[in-house]
Design an enzyme around this catalytic site. Structure first.
Site, PDB file in Angstrom:
ATOM      1  CG  HIS A  54     -34.998 -31.468  27.976  1.00 46.59           C
ATOM      2  ND1 HIS A  54     -36.136 -30.779  27.409  1.00 46.59           N
ATOM      3  CD2 HIS A  54     -35.160 -30.074  28.610  1.00 46.59           C
ATOM      4  CE1 HIS A  54     -37.324 -29.801  28.048  1.00 46.59           C
ATOM      5  NE2 HIS A  54     -36.626 -28.954  28.461  1.00 46.59           N
ATOM      6  CE1 TYR A  55     -29.455 -37.895  30.921  1.00 42.85           C
ATOM      7  CE2 TYR A  55     -28.901 -37.365  33.506  1.00 42.85           C
ATOM      8  CZ  TYR A  55     -28.832 -37.960  32.263  1.00 42.85           C
ATOM      9  OH  TYR A  55     -28.292 -39.487  32.177  1.00 42.85           O
ATOM     10  N   PRO A  64     -33.914 -36.305  28.998  1.00 40.88           N
ATOM     11  CG  PRO A  64     -32.885 -37.140  26.915  1.00 40.88           C
ATOM     12  CD  PRO A  64     -32.785 -37.148  28.345  1.00 40.88           C
ATOM     13  CB  SER A  65     -39.698 -36.359  26.533  1.00 41.39           C
ATOM     14  OG  SER A  65     -39.857 -35.839  27.316  1.00 41.39           O
ATOM     15  CE1 TYR A  66     -41.057 -39.186  22.469  1.00 33.16           C
ATOM     16  CE2 TYR A  66     -40.445 -36.676  23.173  1.00 33.16           C
ATOM     17  CZ  TYR A  66     -41.313 -37.735  22.781  1.00 33.16           C
ATOM     18  OH  TYR A  66     -42.558 -37.301  22.698  1.00 33.16           O
ATOM     19  CE1 TYR A  67     -32.757 -40.952  27.673  1.00 30.80           C
ATOM     20  CE2 TYR A  67     -35.537 -42.015  26.750  1.00 30.80           C
ATOM     21  CZ  TYR A  67     -33.219 -41.240  28.200  1.00 30.80           C
ATOM     22  OH  TYR A  67     -33.936 -40.576  29.601  1.00 30.80           O
ATOM     23  CG  HIS A 115     -34.052 -33.339  21.153  1.00 34.30           C
ATOM     24  ND1 HIS A 115     -33.590 -35.047  21.008  1.00 34.30           N
ATOM     25  CD2 HIS A 115     -34.691 -32.806  21.964  1.00 34.30           C
ATOM     26  CE1 HIS A 115     -34.509 -34.601  23.036  1.00 34.30           C
ATOM     27  NE2 HIS A 115     -34.993 -34.044  23.218  1.00 34.30           N
TER      28      HIS A 115
END
Ligand code: G7M
Length: 319
Positions: free
Chosen positions: A244-245, A247-250, A253
């Site tokens: 994901h870009y 993402p929700s979490y940096y 993953h």
């Protein structure tokens, strides 16, 4: 009721019972899910309820579905017309073998969580290297730490250790592959795994550069091998492997899902980028020191987020 504070030793089922409704944040008729804001004790909590899919891979269970005593507990005719009849029904449900819903609870929920799960309009952001440096980098610095404690718990085997599908324990090259919290862990058509790398220096794809091509390639092939070995019903060409870009979490993953699964916005243009495309894009860069920090990416962002209101909206002078 005694007041509760996060960290109190309450059983997880008891937490659900203590949930007090505040308001609906969002709902979706397609995924048949609803996000509810509430409180547990006096602390904000978010409950995400999603109706489960039929376990079509389990033919024996499905054979029972049309039987009135073991599959359908009651039925009411809505209408009939010629050879067509439609009904409402309640199904026999059992939390072990045929649960009616999957619940996720976030407690204590932060304002960032509330913004994320609330209904919101989206914006398309074309993020140049300059916007990345000026807006996202300072934001990432704030979003690491506590917000990704769940990631560190997985990497240190403190949480979800018995769910690990595969681990390459090398601190530099390794990762842990395990079921994503979105997966009910039974419906094969909706297999949803997440691979979390052990190294902590890659916050997002922006930190990837040409020198990491061999590493990314080995992650890619290990993911295919581990997933097809753990779930023989699925083959390499049925896996959607993407990042994901934004993402929700940096913490870097990778998502691994069954192509048959409609992951909605999480697999849509403006959010999901195939890992193999990222590798190819790095390979095509001519300068050997080049990486994604110097590229432009376009993504969707919710207007509720602090990143929009205090970040891109300001930087782009949009009111
Ligand atoms: O959008 P992003 O690429 O950051 O996706 C993060 C993924 O991590 C999502 O698919 C979440 O469902 C998943 N996820 C989030 N949390 C808090 C957890 C967790 O605690 N355990 C697991 N297994 N997956 C999680």
């Amino acid at each position: 009721m005694a007041s509760l504070v996060p960290g109190d030793d309450l059983s997880s089922a008891e937490l659900i019972r203590q949930f007090q409704f505040t308001r609906i944040l969002n709902h979706d008729t397609r995924s048949k899910s609803i996000n509810i804001l509430g409180t547990i004790g006096s602390t904000p909590a978010i409950l995400i309820a999603e109706k489960t899919a039929f376990t079509a891979h389990d033919e024996a269970a499905m054979a029972k579905l049309p039987t009135v005593d073991s599959g359908i507990s009651s039925v009411r005719l809505l209408e009939r017309n010629d050879i067509y009849r439609w009904y409402m029904a309640t199904l026999v449900q059992d939390v072990e073998t045929s649960p009616g819903a999957k619940l996720s609870l976030i407690w204590p929920a932060t304002q960032t969580h509330i913004d994320k799960y609330a209904k919101q309009r989206r914006r398309v952001i074309r993020e140049t290297p300059e916007l990345y440096r000026n807006v996202l980098v300072p934001y990432i610095d704030k979003m690491r730490g506590d917000r990704i404690q769940w990631v560190y718990n997985i990497l240190s085997h403190k949480s979800e250790a018995d769910r690990i599908v595969y681990e390459n324990p090398d601190p530099r090259e390794g990762f842990i592959l395990l079921p994503d919290l979105k997966w009910d862990r039974t419906t094969m058509d909706s297999i949803y795994l997440v691979a979390i790398v052990h190294r902590r220096d890659i916050a997002s794809i922006r930190d990837l550069n040409k020198s990491q091509i061999p590493w990314l390639k080995s992650i890619y092939s290990e993911l295919i091998q581990a997933t097809t070995q753990a779930y023989p019903a699925i083959s390499a060409t049925q896996l959607r492997i993407y990042v994901h870009y934004l993402p929700s979490y940096y913490h870097f993953h990778v998502h691994v899902t069954n192509v048959e699964h409609d992951a909605g916005e999480g697999a849509a243009v403006g959010k999901a980028i195939m890992l193999s495309d990222l590798i190819a894009r790095l390979e095509e860069m001519s300068d050997q020191f080049y990486g994604f920090a110097n590229s432009t990416f376009t993504f969707l962002l919710g207007e509720n987020s602090d990143l929009w209101t205090n970040g891109y909206a300001r930087a782009l002078d949009i009111v």
